[in-house]
Scaffold this active site. Structure first.
Site, mmCIF file in Angstrom:
data_model
loop_
_atom_site.group_PDB
_atom_site.id
_atom_site.type_symbol
_atom_site.label_atom_id
_atom_site.label_comp_id
_atom_site.label_asym_id
_atom_site.label_seq_id
_atom_site.Cartn_x
_atom_site.Cartn_y
_atom_site.Cartn_z
ATOM 1 N N ARG A 33 15.243 -16.128 -0.187
ATOM 2 C CA ARG A 33 13.906 -16.726 -0.027
ATOM 3 C C ARG A 33 13.001 -15.875 0.873
ATOM 4 O O ARG A 33 12.209 -16.386 1.668
ATOM 5 C CB ARG A 33 14.003 -18.147 0.573
ATOM 6 C CG ARG A 33 14.778 -19.108 -0.251
ATOM 7 C CD ARG A 33 14.155 -19.376 -1.623
ATOM 8 N NE ARG A 33 15.066 -20.172 -2.402
ATOM 9 C CZ ARG A 33 16.022 -19.660 -3.200
ATOM 10 N NH1 ARG A 33 16.136 -18.342 -3.354
ATOM 11 N NH2 ARG A 33 16.831 -20.433 -3.868
ATOM 12 N N SER A 44 12.586 -27.714 -1.661
ATOM 13 C CA SER A 44 13.467 -27.795 -0.485
ATOM 14 C C SER A 44 12.658 -27.477 0.761
ATOM 15 O O SER A 44 11.961 -26.454 0.794
ATOM 16 C CB SER A 44 14.602 -26.777 -0.598
ATOM 17 O OG SER A 44 15.387 -27.086 -1.722
ATOM 18 N N GLU A 53 11.502 -23.467 4.717
ATOM 19 C CA GLU A 53 11.230 -22.694 3.497
ATOM 20 C C GLU A 53 9.775 -22.950 3.078
ATOM 21 O O GLU A 53 9.081 -22.044 2.602
ATOM 22 C CB GLU A 53 12.186 -23.135 2.382
ATOM 23 C CG GLU A 53 12.043 -22.310 1.119
ATOM 24 C CD GLU A 53 13.092 -22.671 0.068
ATOM 25 O OE1 GLU A 53 14.252 -22.983 0.415
ATOM 26 O OE2 GLU A 53 12.727 -22.642 -1.120
HETATM 27 C C1 FAD Z 1 10.016 -29.947 -7.231
HETATM 28 C C2 FAD Z 1 10.097 -28.539 -6.736
HETATM 29 C C3 FAD Z 1 11.248 -27.798 -6.966
HETATM 30 C C4 FAD Z 1 11.345 -26.484 -6.498
HETATM 31 N N1 FAD Z 1 12.487 -25.782 -6.744
HETATM 32 C C5 FAD Z 1 12.598 -24.523 -6.300
HETATM 33 C C6 FAD Z 1 13.784 -23.768 -6.546
HETATM 34 O O1 FAD Z 1 14.718 -24.220 -7.198
HETATM 35 N N2 FAD Z 1 13.852 -22.503 -6.053
HETATM 36 C C7 FAD Z 1 12.826 -21.949 -5.348
HETATM 37 O O2 FAD Z 1 12.936 -20.781 -4.924
HETATM 38 N N3 FAD Z 1 11.683 -22.628 -5.084
HETATM 39 C C8 FAD Z 1 11.549 -23.896 -5.553
HETATM 40 N N4 FAD Z 1 10.403 -24.613 -5.293
HETATM 41 C C9 FAD Z 1 9.330 -23.994 -4.495
HETATM 42 C C10 FAD Z 1 8.219 -23.326 -5.360
HETATM 43 O O3 FAD Z 1 8.256 -23.794 -6.661
HETATM 44 C C11 FAD Z 1 8.375 -21.823 -5.350
HETATM 45 O O4 FAD Z 1 8.348 -21.346 -4.038
HETATM 46 C C12 FAD Z 1 7.254 -21.142 -6.151
HETATM 47 O O5 FAD Z 1 7.582 -19.814 -6.300
HETATM 48 C C13 FAD Z 1 5.903 -21.290 -5.483
HETATM 49 O O6 FAD Z 1 4.917 -20.670 -6.285
HETATM 50 P P1 FAD Z 1 3.390 -21.030 -6.085
HETATM 51 O O7 FAD Z 1 2.599 -20.191 -7.021
HETATM 52 O O8 FAD Z 1 3.194 -22.495 -6.191
HETATM 53 O O9 FAD Z 1 3.150 -20.532 -4.602
HETATM 54 P P2 FAD Z 1 2.176 -21.224 -3.509
HETATM 55 O O10 FAD Z 1 2.831 -22.472 -3.030
HETATM 56 O O11 FAD Z 1 0.799 -21.333 -4.020
HETATM 57 O O12 FAD Z 1 2.237 -20.137 -2.360
HETATM 58 C C14 FAD Z 1 3.430 -19.923 -1.643
HETATM 59 C C15 FAD Z 1 3.262 -18.658 -0.798
HETATM 60 O O13 FAD Z 1 3.164 -17.538 -1.672
HETATM 61 C C16 FAD Z 1 2.019 -16.771 -1.330
HETATM 62 N N5 FAD Z 1 1.503 -16.184 -2.570
HETATM 63 C C17 FAD Z 1 1.166 -16.823 -3.716
HETATM 64 N N6 FAD Z 1 0.732 -15.939 -4.630
HETATM 65 C C18 FAD Z 1 0.801 -14.712 -4.050
HETATM 66 C C19 FAD Z 1 0.479 -13.394 -4.477
HETATM 67 N N7 FAD Z 1 0.001 -13.142 -5.701
HETATM 68 N N8 FAD Z 1 0.675 -12.372 -3.618
HETATM 69 C C20 FAD Z 1 1.157 -12.605 -2.362
HETATM 70 N N9 FAD Z 1 1.466 -13.822 -1.902
HETATM 71 C C21 FAD Z 1 1.296 -14.872 -2.740
HETATM 72 C C22 FAD Z 1 1.026 -17.761 -0.717
HETATM 73 O O14 FAD Z 1 0.104 -17.095 0.133
HETATM 74 C C23 FAD Z 1 1.965 -18.670 0.039
HETATM 75 O O15 FAD Z 1 2.251 -18.120 1.310
HETATM 76 C C24 FAD Z 1 10.272 -25.912 -5.775
HETATM 77 C C25 FAD Z 1 9.102 -26.661 -5.549
HETATM 78 C C26 FAD Z 1 9.005 -27.960 -6.026
HETATM 79 C C27 FAD Z 1 7.755 -28.738 -5.779
#
Ligand code: FAD
Length: 314
Positions: free
Chosen positions: A177, A228, A303
């Protein structure tokens, strides 16, 4: 907001031919459904727009923050003093037999669907993880002992000087992560992934199996949360153990503060049960951390990413 931002707003309107959105509620852009107003908000749907928005913010010393789907984020009750840039730059191309290139705002769901359609094997573990490729690479998203970083070969990033630079996997220093983007705040624009040619039925079967496993332990889609809450800690013997194992033993599942509560079926999910504030969620997380520290001497690490209302100027 102050009159000093007038030049920024004017430059923005001139560049994009429309005025900048102001006082936008962030709870609408985060799956946790919490967060006050951001001073400024821009949804970038092309790479030049994304790069230009960052340049303008930097030029005018406006703090900025990029978001993808908002699935791993906790915004502040006071919102954000600066510009939130939502990355909506999407698209995937096949660039080799088993190689693909995707823009960072592409939803993970589309990446998985593209792999099924092109019989590419490897990303079955991503099925069901919400968000964009940018967010996934930032936090090296993973499940079932696999992570996205292992498949990345090259990427185009926007560095602190506003330059677009191609980098290889080593640049990211991927770990559990964890990627270098977490610390250097450079932006991922595009990434190339190497998969394997597979058999469509096998790929689909694996995805069905993974989704069924997720459904058993994760909250349903409509529950407001950010996945998580804590990373799984490493014990002194080097083994990584589920944070939920420790949280279960400190009574987490019966805990709640204000509108925030721990999900009844999984101790490592904090949910927004009923009109929670960010403060409720942060207080509950602190209580959980303290209990685990007291009972096991283990320091849980978040996380979920909390974005404070004030960031230092770029
Ligand atoms: C129900 C649920 C289940 C989940 N299960 C998992 C799982 O199994 N495994 C897991 O790893 N995660 C899981 N997650 C967490 C999440 O889905 C992941 O972390 C996902 O990758 C987040 O993507 P996002 O685009 O929504 O990022 P955001 O939440 O919008 O951003 C997260 C971070 O990434 C940065 N960011 C976003 N885009 C960029 C970019 N282009 N360049 C640089 N930085 C950037 C943002 O600045 C921020 O700091 C889960 C979440 C939920 C709600």
């Amino acid at each position: 907001m102050d009159s000093g931002h007038l030049g920024f707003k004017e430059d923005f309107s001139k560049t994009f031919g429309k005025s900048l959105k102001q006082s936008v509620f962030l709870h609408e852009h985060a799956n946790f459904k919490v967060g006050g107003q951001a001073d400024y908000f821009f949804a970038a749907s092309s790479l030049p727009d994304l790069v230009q928005a960052v340049r303008l913010a930097r030029q005018h010393s406006i703090p900025y923050y990029i978001i993808g789907g908002g699935y791993n984020l906790l915004f502040d009750d006071d919102g954000f003093r600066g510009l939130i840039i939502k990355n909506c730059v999407q698209g995937i191309n096949k660039t080799g037999v088993a190689k693909i290139e995707a823009y960072s705002g592409t939803p993970i769901r589309e990446l998985v669907e593209f792999c099924i359609a092109n019989t590419l094997q490897g990303f079955e573990f991503l099925a069901g993880i919400p968000g964009t490729i940018g967010g996934a690479v930032f936090g090296n998203a993973g499940a079932f002992d696999r992570d996205i970083g292992s498949f990345l070969t090259e990427a185009l990033i926007l560095d602190k000087r506003g330059e677009q630079v191609w980098v290889d996997r080593d640049y990211f220093a991927f770990d559990y992560r964890q990627s270098r983007l977490r610390t250097n705040r450079n932006l991922l624009l595009k990434a190339t992934f190497l998969l394997q040619k597979g058999v469509q039925q096998d790929i689909e079967d694996k995805i069905t199996e993974n989704l069924a496993k997720r459904e058993k332990k994760h909250p349903p889609r409509e529950v407001a949360c950010a996945g998580s809450y804590f990373k799984n800690p490493v014990l002194p013997d080097g083994k990584r153990v589920a944070a939920a194992y420790f949280l279960d033993q400190v009574g987490a599942k019966s805990l709640g503060i204000g509108g925030a509560a721990v999900f009844s079926d999984h101790a490592n999910f904090i949910i927004n049960k009923q009109e929670a504030t960010t403060k409720d969620i942060l207080c509950l997380a602190l209580e959980l951390k303290n209990r685990v520290k007291q009972k096991f001497g283990i320091e849980l690490e978040e996380e979920v990413i909390y974005l404070p209302a004030e960031l230092s100027k770029p």
